[in-house]
Design a protein around this motif. Structure first.
Motif, PDB file in Angstrom:
ATOM      1  N   GLU A 372       0.818  -1.216   0.000  1.00  0.00           N
ATOM      2  CA  GLU A 372       0.000   0.000   0.000  1.00  0.00           C
ATOM      3  C   GLU A 372       0.852   1.266   0.000  1.00  0.00           C
ATOM      4  O   GLU A 372       0.357   2.342  -0.315  1.00  0.00           O
ATOM      5  CB  GLU A 372      -0.923   0.003   1.220  1.00  0.00           C
ATOM      6  N   ILE A 373       2.119   1.152   0.372  1.00  0.00           N
ATOM      7  CA  ILE A 373       2.973   2.336   0.397  1.00  0.00           C
ATOM      8  C   ILE A 373       3.317   2.724  -1.035  1.00  0.00           C
ATOM      9  O   ILE A 373       3.956   1.975  -1.761  1.00  0.00           O
ATOM     10  CB  ILE A 373       4.268   2.067   1.204  1.00  0.00           C
ATOM     11  N   ASP A 374       2.902   3.906  -1.438  1.00  0.00           N
ATOM     12  CA  ASP A 374       3.131   4.313  -2.827  1.00  0.00           C
ATOM     13  C   ASP A 374       3.666   5.727  -2.978  1.00  0.00           C
ATOM     14  O   ASP A 374       3.889   6.183  -4.101  1.00  0.00           O
ATOM     15  CB  ASP A 374       1.835   4.165  -3.627  1.00  0.00           C
ATOM     16  N   HIS A 375       3.891   6.469  -1.874  1.00  0.00           N
ATOM     17  CA  HIS A 375       4.400   7.836  -1.952  1.00  0.00           C
ATOM     18  C   HIS A 375       5.446   8.080  -0.870  1.00  0.00           C
ATOM     19  O   HIS A 375       5.436   7.417   0.189  1.00  0.00           O
ATOM     20  CB  HIS A 375       3.271   8.853  -1.806  1.00  0.00           C
ATOM     21  N   PHE A 376       6.288   9.051  -1.164  1.00  0.00           N
ATOM     22  CA  PHE A 376       7.292   9.482  -0.186  1.00  0.00           C
ATOM     23  C   PHE A 376       7.218  11.001  -0.055  1.00  0.00           C
ATOM     24  O   PHE A 376       7.137  11.725  -1.056  1.00  0.00           O
ATOM     25  CB  PHE A 376       8.693   9.070  -0.643  1.00  0.00           C
ATOM     26  N   ILE A 377       7.252  11.489   1.171  1.00  0.00           N
ATOM     27  CA  ILE A 377       7.216  12.920   1.452  1.00  0.00           C
ATOM     28  C   ILE A 377       8.352  13.255   2.402  1.00  0.00           C
ATOM     29  O   ILE A 377       8.602  12.519   3.356  1.00  0.00           O
ATOM     30  CB  ILE A 377       5.854  13.344   2.060  1.00  0.00           C
ATOM     31  N   ALA A 378       9.042  14.330   2.127  1.00  0.00           N
ATOM     32  CA  ALA A 378      10.109  14.797   3.006  1.00  0.00           C
ATOM     33  C   ALA A 378      10.108  16.315   3.008  1.00  0.00           C
ATOM     34  O   ALA A 378      10.006  16.950   1.950  1.00  0.00           O
ATOM     35  CB  ALA A 378      11.460  14.269   2.560  1.00  0.00           C
ATOM     36  N   VAL A 379      10.218  16.916   4.186  1.00  0.00           N
ATOM     37  CA  VAL A 379      10.309  18.366   4.357  1.00  0.00           C
ATOM     38  C   VAL A 379      11.472  18.628   5.304  1.00  0.00           C
ATOM     39  O   VAL A 379      11.520  18.062   6.402  1.00  0.00           O
ATOM     40  CB  VAL A 379       9.012  18.963   4.931  1.00  0.00           C
ATOM     41  N   GLY A 380      12.411  19.448   4.872  1.00  0.00           N
ATOM     42  CA  GLY A 380      13.562  19.718   5.729  1.00  0.00           C
ATOM     43  C   GLY A 380      14.354  20.914   5.275  1.00  0.00           C
ATOM     44  O   GLY A 380      14.170  21.433   4.162  1.00  0.00           O
TER      45      GLY A 380
END
Length: 967
Positions: A372-380
């Motif tokens: 089910e994991i289909d996206h990656f998000i990163a904020v830094g």
């Protein structure tokens, strides 16, 4: 006005004022930093312009901007930099170049080249209201460009083109250069415009302005791949703070191909992220820095001039004005050293804040992740440009080789934090085993990242309607440890609506970094008009969701709301319809429609008055007719029927409504809404003018010793030479001076005329009241004499009866009969007198009503024409302002937009103000003209809802019709 009508008008005006308040007051605070000069600015006149050119354009000039040492070296005009020409806009000054010029000089200290900033002085002409000067300005700029390039002929490799920066209407002039037969299109290949209305004029108050813009846009569409194949254009809109040029007009979508044009709003520009007003867009430091970064990067390092590579210039513009990072370093291979540190993030979630002791590459596993994991998000705010990469080769818990994912980088506010964001699907990383996130050592690190399922973190939300008054909860509570949510906003595709999204804090941990923020990002995929709202993570946040331009019919993408939150807090997300900002959008986008509908209301009143004249009915006053007859359904449904029934493209393409549909700013009930607002405004203005003319009429009645004529009888006076002389003067002013000035004088004459007509009403009424009083006194005296005579006869009869001693039966019977006959005769005589009095009274009343009605008819009829003349004056006020400013050079404008309308109306006054012709005499035309003026109102909605200048044609024809009927 009736109480119900007053309440309706008060409500409508309150709603309009509410929207106007939102446009003017309810905007973000001006966050732009001021651009300061470190040395005294100098504007050096550029010599050498040919004498015949200077004589042909005596009002204009060309200047070179300089400061300090640069100004001293440049006095001899031996220049060796990159030429840039600044063109000011409507009422602009050549001195507005100082912000760009000063920053360019400071920045050039780090480079081996510099920019030479020229600025053209166009005398601050009001070309935003009057198009008669635009062609003149364009021709002068053509000569300026040729002369600027001639200053570099002493160089071995002189520049071959000039970069143009145009503010407001200056940007339109920059594009109009290519239409000039004297202009070489190779001399300009880069144009940067600031708050320029490329799509259409802000207000189409002048036919020449409209036609000039249409010709420019048509040329650019036709020559896009030919003459203009090497030209790139950047258009910057100021956002919602700019109340003069709304940002929707600054887009080049329908003018140029996206491959060679870029249109953005300042709120969406990286490192700017704010809205600017119309003048601030020139000096806003954040925007000036973004502009200079792009211009310095466009320079070819070999030639030290602007690159001739169109794709490269577009690439630099996108790099600095959008989050599009599709550059040559995308996808580059990264080799890791043995000394590099790695750490595995098994649960797919990472949050770091504070000091980082050493640089670490965090590995997010893709192979072992759930399906089910289909996206990656990163904020830094750490790690540099290549802070996120995809690992291709793994050895144990180390990555040996990776590919940079730099192209997914987006910058996020606030400024000076270097906060980056990457949001990407993992389905495209089939060859990668891990996603790497680099966190460099140092203080103040703030990093949040996670692998997530898009369905779990995404909400499809149907925005509420206008009649929803309470916010709707989208997320009742964010999940524990979550950092990101995305909301797709269904049915948010038109600028006619506005919403407010609120992010409320439910709870937070005590240990939370004060630099940690929550960010709400409103993303519009079909336009570069994104907006952001940043607040500390432990406080509530909110953002306005409204558009500067609508979505095209063939685009099905949805607006989105991105929520970046702290994993240490839990929030509630809600969204509600913002009625204040909704009315603000209505005022912002459609207030230019008001002149059309205000004129429509007045002409509807005139049409109904003609109908009353035809049926010989007394004319009602203006407000009564307006409240009884002027309804939205009288016009709006027929406009819709015509648009639906007639599909002939050559005809429908000429409608203003068709143009509004193209801009995606038209909705079906717009004519009804704007009609209602105009109705209320006309009510207030007409009520004020009624009081004004009545007060002036009373004053005239007190001060004038001239006898008032009976309005029911035509005046037998001689030819009104004074009137004809005055009309002749007005016609002369229209011909050799200002048409609008003549209209203003004509309006003052008409106000005096209407006031005098009301004075006539007062005097007629007073005369009738005096006549009735005298007749009443005469009637009372007559009745008293009759009564006294009857009493004396009765007394005499009684005395005669007492003196008689004996009466026989026959004598008594005779006397009784005689007495009865006398009494019957007296009664009959009294009844006949009363009937005669009644007939006289009725005749008096009939005569009194007729005279007064005619006087009131004359006043009401001419009051409507006065209102119509007022509309014509207001429509043409811009040309009067331009004429007054231009008066020092000439007594008339090159082409006065009000001239022909003024000639028609002023000529009509010779008949309409003639004292011997107070009302229309040709009743055979009344039925036809009543229907004709009604048809005018439907045509006006179709053709003048945006093209305000066309209203003058309809009003002028209406005055001519009124004059013909009164002949």
């Amino acid at each position: 006005m009736a109480a119900r009508n007053k309440a309706l008008c008060a409500l409508l005006l309150s709603l309009f004022a509410w929207g106007l308040y939102d446009v003017i007051v309810n905007v973000e605070e001006n966050s732009c930093s001021m651009t300061y000069m470190f040395q005294y600015p100098t504007y050096m006149p550029v010599p050498g312009i040919k004498e015949e050119i200077q004589n042909a354009f005596p009002r204009y000039g060309l200047y070179l901007y300089g400061e300090g040492e640069y100004a001293k070296k440049s006095k001899n005009m031996k220049l060796d930099g990159v030429p840039v020409l600044f063109i000011p806009g409507n009422a602009g000054s050549y001195k507005q170049v100082r912000s760009l010029g000063s920053v360019a000089l400071r920045k050039a200290e780090k480079y081996s080249f510099h920019f030479d900033y020229f600025s053209v002085d166009l005398d601050g002409e009001l070309v935003g209201m009057y198009g008669g000067f635009l062609q003149h300005q364009t021709e002068y700029v053509v000569h300026c460009i040729n002369h600027i390039l001639s200053l570099y002929q002493h160089l071995k490799n002189p520049p071959q083109n000039v970069v143009i920066v145009g503010h407001s209407m200056g940007g339109l002039i920059a594009r109009a250069l290519f239409l000039s037969p004297k202009f070489n299109s190779k001399l300009v290949n880069t144009i940067i415009t600031q708050a320029t209305p490329h799509d259409s004029p802000v207000v189409k108050a002048d036919k020449e302005l409209d036609e000039f813009q249409l010709s420019v846009n048509k040329f650019w569409k036709n020559e896009m791949n030919d003459t203009l194949s090497d030209v790139v254009v950047l258009s910057v809109g100021g956002g919602f703070r700019d109340n003069l040029v709304r940002s929707g007009l600054t887009f080049l979508t329908d003018v140029m191909h996206p491959s060679r044009s870029l249109s953005v709003v300042t709120s969406a520009i990286p490192r700017v992220w704010l809205s600017t007003d119309h003048l601030c867009v020139v000096w806003c430091k954040e925007l000036v820095l973004a502009t200079k970064r792009a211009m310095f990067d466009m320079i070819d390092k070999k030639t030290k001039q602007v690159s001739i590579d169109t794709a490269y210039r577009m690439k630099m513009l996108k790099r600095h004005f959008t989050n599009d990072n599709d550059d040559k370093e995308t996808g580059k291979t990264i080799q890791f050293k043995e000394t590099d540190k790695f750490a595995l993030v098994e649960d797919g979630k990472l949050h770091i804040e504070g000091t980082v002791a050493k640089t670490i590459h965090y590995m997010f596993p893709l192979k072992d992740a759930v399906e089910e994991i289909d996206h990656f998000i990163a904020v830094g705010n750490t790690g540099g440009a290549d802070w996120v990469s995809a690992c291709l080769k793994v050895k144990g818990e180390r990555c040996l080789e990776a590919i940079s994912l730099k192209s997914y980088n987006e910058l996020l506010p606030p400024r000076k934090t270097d906060t980056k964001k990457i949001l990407m699907p993992t389905i495209g990383l089939k060859d990668a085993s891990h996603i790497l996130l680099k966190v460099t050592k140092g203080r103040g690190a703030l990093v949040s990242a996670e692998l997530f399922n898009s369905e779990a973190n995404t909400v499809q939300f149907l925005v509420p309607g206008f009649f929803t008054f309470a916010p709707v909860i989208i997320l009742s509570e964010t999940g524990e440890g979550s950092t990101f949510h995305r909301v797709y906003l269904d049915d948010l595709y038109t600028p006619g609506v506005a919403y407010k999204a609120s992010l409320d804090v439910l709870s937070c941990q005590e240990s939370i970094d004060e630099n940690l923020n929550s960010t709400m990002h409103f993303h519009v995929p079909w336009r570069s008009e994104d907006s952001y709202s940043v607040r500390p993570a432990n406080t509530n946040n909110e953002i306005s969701l409204k558009l500067v331009n609508g979505r095209s019919a063939d685009d099905d993408r949805k607006a989105q709301l991105f929520i970046h939150i702290s994993p240490k807090c839990q929030y509630q997300l809600s969204l509600g319809y913002s009625h204040q900002e909704g009315f603000g959008q209505l005022v912002r986008f459609h207030s230019t429609c008001l002149p059309c509908f205000i004129t429509v209301v007045v002409i509807l009143v005139f049409s109904y008055q003609l109908k009353q004249l035809r049926t010989n009915e007394p004319l009602h006053d203006f407000i009564w007719i307006q409240s009884s007859y002027c309804k939205p359904f009288v016009v709006a449904p027929f406009v819709s029927i015509i648009r639906s029934a007639i599909k002939w493209e050559p005809l429908t393409s000429t409608y203003d409504i068709t143009e509004m549909v193209r801009k995606n700013i038209f909705f079906n009930v717009l004519p009804i809404v704007m009609f209602l607002f105009s109705y209320a405004m006309v009510c207030v203005v007409s009520q004020f003018l009624i009081y004004t003319t009545k007060c002036l009429g009373q004053f005239y009645c007190l001060m004038s010793r001239t006898p008032i004529t009976d309005p029911s009888k035509p005046s037998q006076s001689t030819i009104p030479w004074m009137l004809y002389s005055t009309v002749g003067v007005l016609i002369m002013i229209s011909s050799i001076g200002s048409g609008t000035l003549a209209l203003v004088l004509a309006l003052s004459m008409y106000v005096a005329h209407v006031s005098k007509k009301y004075a006539n009403v007062i005097c007629v009424r007073n005369c009738l009241n005096l006549t009735l009083t005298n007749e009443s006194e005469t009637k009372s005296l007559t009745k008293e004499d009759d009564t006294k005579e009857i009493e004396e006869d009765d007394t005499k009869e009684v005395e005669d009866d007492d003196t008689r001693e004996v009466e026989d039966a026959n004598t008594k019977e005779v006397e009784d009969d005689d007495t009865k006959e006398v009494e019957d005769d007296d009664t009959k005589e009294i009844e006949e007198d009363e009937n005669v009095d009644k007939d006289v009274a009725e005749a008096t009343e009939t005569k009194e009503r007729t005279a007064l009605d005619i006087a009131e008819d004359v006043y009401n009829y001419h009051f409507t024409l006065m209102m119509l003349l007022l509309c014509l004056v207001v429509i043409n006020i811009p040309s009067l302002i331009v004429w007054a400013k231009h008066l020092k050079y000439s007594y008339s404008l090159p082409s006065d937009p009000a001239r022909y309308s003024s000639l028609a109306v002023c000529s009509s006054l010779a008949i309409l103000l003639d004292p011997s012709k107070s009302l229309p005499s040709n009743m055979n035309l009344a039925k036809f003209t009543s229907r004709l003026t009604y048809i005018f109102t439907i045509a006006m909605v179709l053709y003048t809802i945006e093209s305000v200048y066309r209203l003058s044609y309809f009003v002028s024809v209406t005055f001519v019709i009124a004059a013909v009927m009164q002949m």
